[in-house]
Scaffold this motif. Structure first.
Motif, mmCIF file in Angstrom:
data_model
loop_
_atom_site.group_PDB
_atom_site.id
_atom_site.type_symbol
_atom_site.label_atom_id
_atom_site.label_comp_id
_atom_site.label_asym_id
_atom_site.label_seq_id
_atom_site.Cartn_x
_atom_site.Cartn_y
_atom_site.Cartn_z
ATOM 1 N N ARG A 10 0.835 -1.207 0.000
ATOM 2 C CA ARG A 10 0.000 0.000 0.000
ATOM 3 C C ARG A 10 0.868 1.255 0.000
ATOM 4 N NH1 ARG A 10 -5.124 -0.733 3.847
ATOM 5 N NH2 ARG A 10 -3.542 -0.911 5.441
ATOM 6 N N ILE A 11 0.565 2.128 -0.944
ATOM 7 C CA ILE A 11 1.310 3.377 -1.075
ATOM 8 C C ILE A 11 0.365 4.547 -0.812
ATOM 9 C CG2 ILE A 11 2.555 4.900 -2.669
ATOM 10 C CD1 ILE A 11 3.477 2.371 -4.179
ATOM 11 N N LEU A 12 0.808 5.453 0.055
ATOM 12 C CA LEU A 12 0.076 6.691 0.285
ATOM 13 C C LEU A 12 0.655 7.740 -0.643
ATOM 14 C CD1 LEU A 12 -1.868 8.607 1.741
ATOM 15 C CD2 LEU A 12 -0.142 8.850 3.551
ATOM 16 N N LEU A 24 -0.587 8.802 -11.846
ATOM 17 C CA LEU A 24 0.325 8.041 -10.998
ATOM 18 C C LEU A 24 -0.380 6.823 -10.398
ATOM 19 C CD1 LEU A 24 3.232 8.141 -10.166
ATOM 20 C CD2 LEU A 24 2.631 9.664 -8.299
ATOM 21 N N SER A 25 -1.621 7.001 -9.974
ATOM 22 C CA SER A 25 -2.397 5.883 -9.426
ATOM 23 C C SER A 25 -2.560 4.773 -10.455
ATOM 24 C CB SER A 25 -3.783 6.347 -8.971
ATOM 25 O OG SER A 25 -3.668 7.230 -7.894
ATOM 26 N N LEU A 26 -2.820 5.149 -11.693
ATOM 27 C CA LEU A 26 -2.979 4.170 -12.765
ATOM 28 C C LEU A 26 -1.694 3.371 -12.967
ATOM 29 C CD1 LEU A 26 -4.874 3.135 -15.030
ATOM 30 C CD2 LEU A 26 -3.850 4.858 -16.514
ATOM 31 N N VAL A 27 -0.567 4.067 -13.064
ATOM 32 C CA VAL A 27 0.725 3.404 -13.264
ATOM 33 C C VAL A 27 1.055 2.472 -12.095
ATOM 34 C CG1 VAL A 27 3.226 3.810 -13.390
ATOM 35 C CG2 VAL A 27 1.672 5.198 -14.761
ATOM 36 N N LEU A 28 0.867 2.960 -10.873
ATOM 37 C CA LEU A 28 1.216 2.160 -9.697
ATOM 38 C C LEU A 28 0.264 0.982 -9.498
ATOM 39 C CD1 LEU A 28 2.191 5.066 -7.290
ATOM 40 C CD2 LEU A 28 3.742 3.438 -8.384
ATOM 41 N N THR A 29 -1.023 1.185 -9.772
ATOM 42 C CA THR A 29 -2.004 0.105 -9.658
ATOM 43 C C THR A 29 -1.686 -0.996 -10.669
ATOM 44 O OG1 THR A 29 -3.679 1.658 -8.914
ATOM 45 C CG2 THR A 29 -4.474 -0.458 -9.678
ATOM 46 N N TYR A 33 0.454 -2.239 -7.013
ATOM 47 C CA TYR A 33 0.396 -1.555 -5.716
ATOM 48 C C TYR A 33 -1.006 -1.029 -5.440
ATOM 49 C CZ TYR A 33 5.454 -1.566 -6.330
ATOM 50 O OH TYR A 33 6.751 -1.948 -6.539
ATOM 51 N N GLY A 34 -1.385 -1.043 -4.171
ATOM 52 C CA GLY A 34 -2.634 -0.427 -3.748
ATOM 53 C C GLY A 34 -2.350 1.034 -3.440
ATOM 54 N N ILE A 35 -3.260 1.916 -3.826
ATOM 55 C CA ILE A 35 -3.043 3.352 -3.665
ATOM 56 C C ILE A 35 -4.091 3.969 -2.751
ATOM 57 C CG2 ILE A 35 -2.917 5.583 -4.870
ATOM 58 C CD1 ILE A 35 -0.662 3.596 -5.542
ATOM 59 N N ILE A 36 -3.605 4.780 -1.824
ATOM 60 C CA ILE A 36 -4.459 5.621 -0.995
ATOM 61 C C ILE A 36 -3.956 7.030 -1.269
ATOM 62 C CG2 ILE A 36 -5.138 6.194 1.370
ATOM 63 C CD1 ILE A 36 -3.983 3.302 2.060
ATOM 64 N N SER A 37 -4.854 7.997 -1.446
ATOM 65 C CA SER A 37 -4.353 9.337 -1.746
ATOM 66 C C SER A 37 -4.863 10.375 -0.764
ATOM 67 C CB SER A 37 -4.701 9.740 -3.181
ATOM 68 O OG SER A 37 -6.088 9.810 -3.360
ATOM 69 N N ALA A 38 -4.074 11.435 -0.652
ATOM 70 C CA ALA A 38 -4.415 12.583 0.187
ATOM 71 C C ALA A 38 -4.000 13.833 -0.585
ATOM 72 C CB ALA A 38 -3.677 12.508 1.519
ATOM 73 N N ASN A 39 -4.758 14.930 -0.403
ATOM 74 C CA ASN A 39 -4.486 16.164 -1.151
ATOM 75 C C ASN A 39 -3.338 16.988 -0.599
ATOM 76 O OD1 ASN A 39 -6.588 15.809 -3.008
ATOM 77 N ND2 ASN A 39 -8.069 16.623 -1.543
ATOM 78 N N ASN A 40 -3.021 16.788 0.687
ATOM 79 C CA ASN A 40 -1.949 17.562 1.306
ATOM 80 C C ASN A 40 -1.485 16.839 2.565
ATOM 81 O OD1 ASN A 40 -3.643 18.416 3.591
ATOM 82 N ND2 ASN A 40 -4.691 19.683 2.089
ATOM 83 N N GLY A 41 -0.448 17.391 3.202
ATOM 84 C CA GLY A 41 0.110 16.752 4.385
ATOM 85 C C GLY A 41 -0.876 16.629 5.532
ATOM 86 N N LYS A 42 -1.733 17.645 5.688
ATOM 87 C CA LYS A 42 -2.723 17.626 6.774
ATOM 88 C C LYS A 42 -3.698 16.453 6.589
ATOM 89 C CE LYS A 42 -5.799 20.911 9.068
ATOM 90 N NZ LYS A 42 -6.445 22.203 8.947
ATOM 91 N N SER A 49 -3.498 8.031 10.505
ATOM 92 C CA SER A 49 -4.044 7.695 11.823
ATOM 93 C C SER A 49 -5.082 6.580 11.703
ATOM 94 C CB SER A 49 -4.675 8.930 12.469
ATOM 95 O OG SER A 49 -5.905 9.258 11.844
ATOM 96 N N GLU A 50 -5.580 6.363 10.490
ATOM 97 C CA GLU A 50 -6.632 5.366 10.271
ATOM 98 C C GLU A 50 -6.131 4.060 9.672
ATOM 99 O OE1 GLU A 50 -9.306 7.590 7.818
ATOM 100 O OE2 GLU A 50 -9.934 8.889 9.464
ATOM 101 N N GLN A 51 -5.014 4.102 8.943
ATOM 102 C CA GLN A 51 -4.519 2.881 8.310
ATOM 103 C C GLN A 51 -3.026 2.978 8.006
ATOM 104 O OE1 GLN A 51 -6.364 2.398 4.364
ATOM 105 N NE2 GLN A 51 -7.139 4.474 4.613
ATOM 106 N N PRO A 52 -2.329 1.848 8.154
ATOM 107 C CA PRO A 52 -0.894 1.834 7.872
ATOM 108 C C PRO A 52 -0.626 1.737 6.374
ATOM 109 C CG PRO A 52 -1.601 -0.337 8.571
ATOM 110 C CD PRO A 52 -2.809 0.561 8.641
ATOM 111 N N VAL A 53 0.529 2.240 5.968
ATOM 112 C CA VAL A 53 0.962 2.112 4.577
ATOM 113 C C VAL A 53 2.410 1.636 4.580
ATOM 114 C CG1 VAL A 53 -0.628 3.871 3.698
ATOM 115 C CG2 VAL A 53 1.696 4.540 4.368
ATOM 116 N N ASP A 54 2.866 1.146 3.429
ATOM 117 C CA ASP A 54 4.225 0.611 3.317
ATOM 118 C C ASP A 54 5.208 1.612 2.719
ATOM 119 O OD1 ASP A 54 3.352 -2.044 4.166
ATOM 120 O OD2 ASP A 54 2.366 -2.146 2.219
#
Length: 128
Positions: A10-12, A24-29, A33-42, A49-54
């Motif tokens: 899993r990649i954040l 990027l999600s398309l290439v990595l998937t 790889y499983g993809i989780i995304s966030a718009n910014n550091g916050k 805090s909700e799930q671990p990533v590798d």
């Protein structure tokens, strides 16, 4: 006893450019790889805090909490050792030094080459 090396599953992806996240999600998937995304550091802090990533792949320049601030949080407050690859379009003499001092494991300049990114992921996987 031969221990099997952990695999990155899993990649954040922390990036505020929606088009780039999709690409990027398309290439990595497609690379498995499983993809989780966030718009910014916050937002990424909340995700972690909700799930671990590798592995974490993050942009340096983001609104609310930029890449360096996120890396400082990750290494100092969260005390996490999750590998982090930083992406940036900002080419300056001291960028790589700042990224490494903040706790980044690698720096790639945009526009990134996908084979280079996949190669960097594999290198990090070998070190795990």
């Amino acid at each position: 006893m031969d221990m099997e090396k952990p695999q990155i599953r899993r990649i954040l992806l922390i990036e505020n450019d929606v088009f780039f996240v999709g690409l990027l999600s398309l290439v990595l998937t497609k690379s498995g790889y499983g993809i989780i995304s966030a718009n910014n550091g916050k937002d990424a802090v909340k995700v972690l805090s909700e799930q671990p990533v590798d592995l974490i792949i993050l942009d340096l320049m983001m609104p609310e909490m930029d890449g360096l601030a996120f890396l400082h949080w990750l290494r100092e407050e969260a005390n996490a050792t999750t590998p982090a690859i930083v992406l940036t379009g900002m080419v300056a003499a001291d960028t790589e030094q700042h990224v490494l001092e903040a706790g980044g494991d690698a720096l790639l300049y945009k526009p990134i080459q996908f084979p280079e990114l996949l190669s960097k992921i594999k290198q990090i996987e070998q070190l795990m």
